[in-house]
Design a protein around this motif. Structure first.
Motif, short mmCIF file in Angstrom:
data_model
loop_
_atom_site.label_atom_id
_atom_site.label_comp_id
_atom_site.label_asym_id
_atom_site.label_seq_id
_atom_site.Cartn_x
_atom_site.Cartn_y
_atom_site.Cartn_z
N GLU A 87 10.45 34.21 18.21
CA GLU A 87 10.46 35.35 19.13
C GLU A 87 9.68 36.52 18.55
N SER A 112 9.04 36.41 25.04
CA SER A 112 9.68 35.25 24.42
C SER A 112 9.97 34.19 25.47
N TYR A 113 9.71 32.95 25.11
CA TYR A 113 9.88 31.85 26.07
C TYR A 113 10.17 30.57 25.29
N GLY A 114 11.16 29.82 25.74
CA GLY A 114 11.49 28.56 25.09
C GLY A 114 12.15 28.72 23.74
N THR A 115 12.75 29.87 23.48
CA THR A 115 13.33 30.14 22.17
C THR A 115 14.85 30.19 22.17
#
Length: 580
Positions: free
Chosen positions: A471, A481-484
């Motif tokens: 992130e 932030s994505y997919g975290t």
């Protein structure tokens, strides 16, 4: 007396080389070797749940003991699972012998079931990787592999087809001597003379130390005292150089703190001691630089050098210190020590202010309490990610503690497997796995290995339900932030279901008692601590490029991080600084 087969001879040679354990997962082509171990009292077979764990565990054992260790995987997919842990061991300079068993020798090259070519696949993460295609090769080839691993401090891989392992061993094998320890390397007098001249000519000298200073603490301190030099360190140098160090100015790099960056940039001469520090953006390009390293291939690959010295740090300093002129002026040293203390005091407040009421719990506070409660000779294994930050800034070295992690390879999921290898070296020594929820869940199956062998590893789980270092990387790059996000179970309940001690901590006032109870427990234990996902880290020096797109609110939050007991050490050092 029954004639030995190749597998039995293989195991005997490993035992003569000092190998105590072979970590791995059993499987068809590996069975002759596993059976040979069953009948050999000198070596134990350690059954893990994933071969990646086997390689990480072997690498950790090698880092703790400094001796050759071994791991194994069966043909094809089995030995392929070793590769990540072997990369880590190799880049950590840990002497590891990996056995990659192979399909039947008559089928190699014909697209057989599970066929791979491990002798080729492992070449990039080893000093030596070869296939045994004839029983007569085995003793000499294994000896050569051992000497590569020990002599060059890294990985060797031996590929052994299962059918050859089961064949009779050659008559009267050569009982040649095995190299099981490395010599010291002393630079030539010409290089020492050149380094003496550089030091004597410089007004301001800074030392920057890495893992190559292991065993050379006294020599570094004597040298720094004679030339009035600040001493900074890389992460892998922390455990060897930070303790009992009145010249300490902290750590540089992405996880850095204190005045190490300033000390390396404001000097006339920077001396790199046993470090292959990878981040050249944090190294100066306008001061003279000398580098001392036992690995000549490391010299000059990070920065332009004015002098390259091939030698190990301890022997080099033994030759160097008596020959340099003592420096009387310590203004530069005192300036850097004051900058270091001021920098630390400016951020120490974050983990001390109202922490008893902050929910979710500050991870800085967890690390600080852990540092206080852990044993004086504890081994900390550290997951890659934010756990690296907390270990770098809060775990206090003292000359007896060890802190190991995937500091060169940067792999996730390393802490738990490394703790397994570290604990097998001494069941009575406290081993603490500082695990993130992402890393722990990746190889969580090997928590069962702790239970199976009743290894008293204490897993301290920093559970923020996110991949928070990723992130931070996204924030720095100006990306959302994505997919975290991780949807996690109650890890303490999982631990109890496995047959271990497990406790979940959600409030700061529960933390100290939970850690104390876990440390008192005689078997494996897991403390699942719900921590604040908004706690991030930032480097000590930030360029515009580093913070492109970084939100102001996030910057303020990050800059308010802590440094634990290091501020006390810095202030203690300042008490010894002469006043004008």
């Amino acid at each position: 007396m029954a004639k030995q087969n190749v597998a039995e001879q293989f195991v005997d040679i490993l035992a003569r080389a000092g190998v105590k354990r072979l970590y791995g997962v059993v499987g068809d082509s590996l069975n002759p070797v596993v059976d040979a171990i069953r009948r050999n009292s000198a070596i134990d077979w350690i059954h893990v749940r994933h071969e990646e764990t086997a390689a990480f565990a072997a690498g950790a054992e090698a880092q703790i003991t400094g001796k050759l260790t071994a791991c194994a995987g069966s043909c094809g997919p089995g030995n392929l699972h070793l590769i990540n842990g072997l990369y880590d061991a190799h880049r950590s300079m840990a002497p590891v012998l990996a056995l990659a068993s192979q399909i039947p020798s008559s089928e190699i090259g014909l697209g057989y079931f599970q066929e791979t070519h491990p002798d080729q696949l492992f070449r990039e993460c080893s000093h030596y990787s070869e296939l045994i295609s004839n029983p007569k090769q085995m003793p000499r080839l294994l000896q050569t592999a051992i000497q590569h691993a020990v002599g060059q401090s890294g990985v060797s891989v031996v590929s052994l087809p299962g059918d050859i392992a089961a064949e009779p061993a050659p008559d009267k094998p050569l009982e040649t001597a095995l190299v099981t320890a490395r010599p010291t390397v002393r630079p030539g007098d010409t290089e020492i003379d050149k380094l003496v001249a550089l030091i004597d000519e410089a007004d301001r000298v800074t030392l920057f130390c890495g893992s190559g200073t292991a065993g050379a603490h006294a020599e570094v301190m004597e040298f720094a005292g004679k030339i009035k030099s600040p001493v900074g360190h890389a992460l892998r140098g922390k455990e060897w150089i930070q303790y009992d160090n009145p010249f300490d100015v902290g750590m540089s790099g992405l996880l850095g703190y204190g005045a190490a960056y300033e000390a390396t940039h404001e000097c006339d001469l920077l001396i790199l001691l046993g470090t292959d520090f990878p981040y050249n953006a944090f190294l100066p390009d306008d001061v003279k630089i000398a580098q001392v390293d036992v690995r000549p291939e490391h010299l000059g690959r990070r920065s332009k050098l004015d002098l390259a010295v091939w030698g190990d740090v301890k022997e080099t300093l033994r030759c160097l210190t008596p020959r340099v002129k003592p420096k009387e002026n310590r203004r530069f040293l005192d300036k850097m020590l004051k900058k270091h203390a001021d920098a630390l005091e400016g951020v120490v407040k974050a983990y001390t202010r109202k922490v008893e009421k902050h929910i979710p719990i500050h991870p800085e506070y967890v690390a600080a309490v852990l540092d206080e409660l852990a044993a004086e000779d504890a081994v900390f294994t550290v997951d890659t990610g934010m756990c690296n930050v907390w270990a770098a800034r809060y775990i206090s070295p003292n000359g007896s503690r060890r802190v190991i992690g995937s500091f060169s390879h940067g792999s996730m999921a390393n802490a738990l497997p490394m703790a397994i290898g570290a604990q097998f070296t001494d069941r009575n020594r406290q081993v603490v796995s500082m695990s993130g929820d992402g890393g722990f869940s990746m190889l969580m199956g090997d928590f069962l290995t702790l239970v199976q062998y009743d290894l008293p590893v204490k897993v301290v789980l920093f559970n923020n339900s996110s991949l928070s270092m990723v992130e931070l990387e996204m924030l720095v790059a100006g990306l959302p932030s994505y997919g975290t996000t991780n949807k996690n179970p109650d890890f303490a309940a999982v631990a109890r279901a496995c047959g271990a001690y497990g406790v979940r901590v959600e409030k700061p006032k529960q933390l100290e008692g939970a850690l104390k109870d876990a440390f008192k427990h005689k078997g494996p234990a897991l403390v699942d601590i719900v921590t604040d996902p908004n706690a991030l880290s930032i480097p000590p020096k930030i360029s515009a490029e580093m913070v492109t797109g970084f939100a102001l609110s996030a910057s303020k939050m990050v800059l308010d991080g802590g440094v634990g007991r290091m501020v006390q050490m810095a202030r203690s050092n300042l008490r010894n600084v002469p006043r004008p």
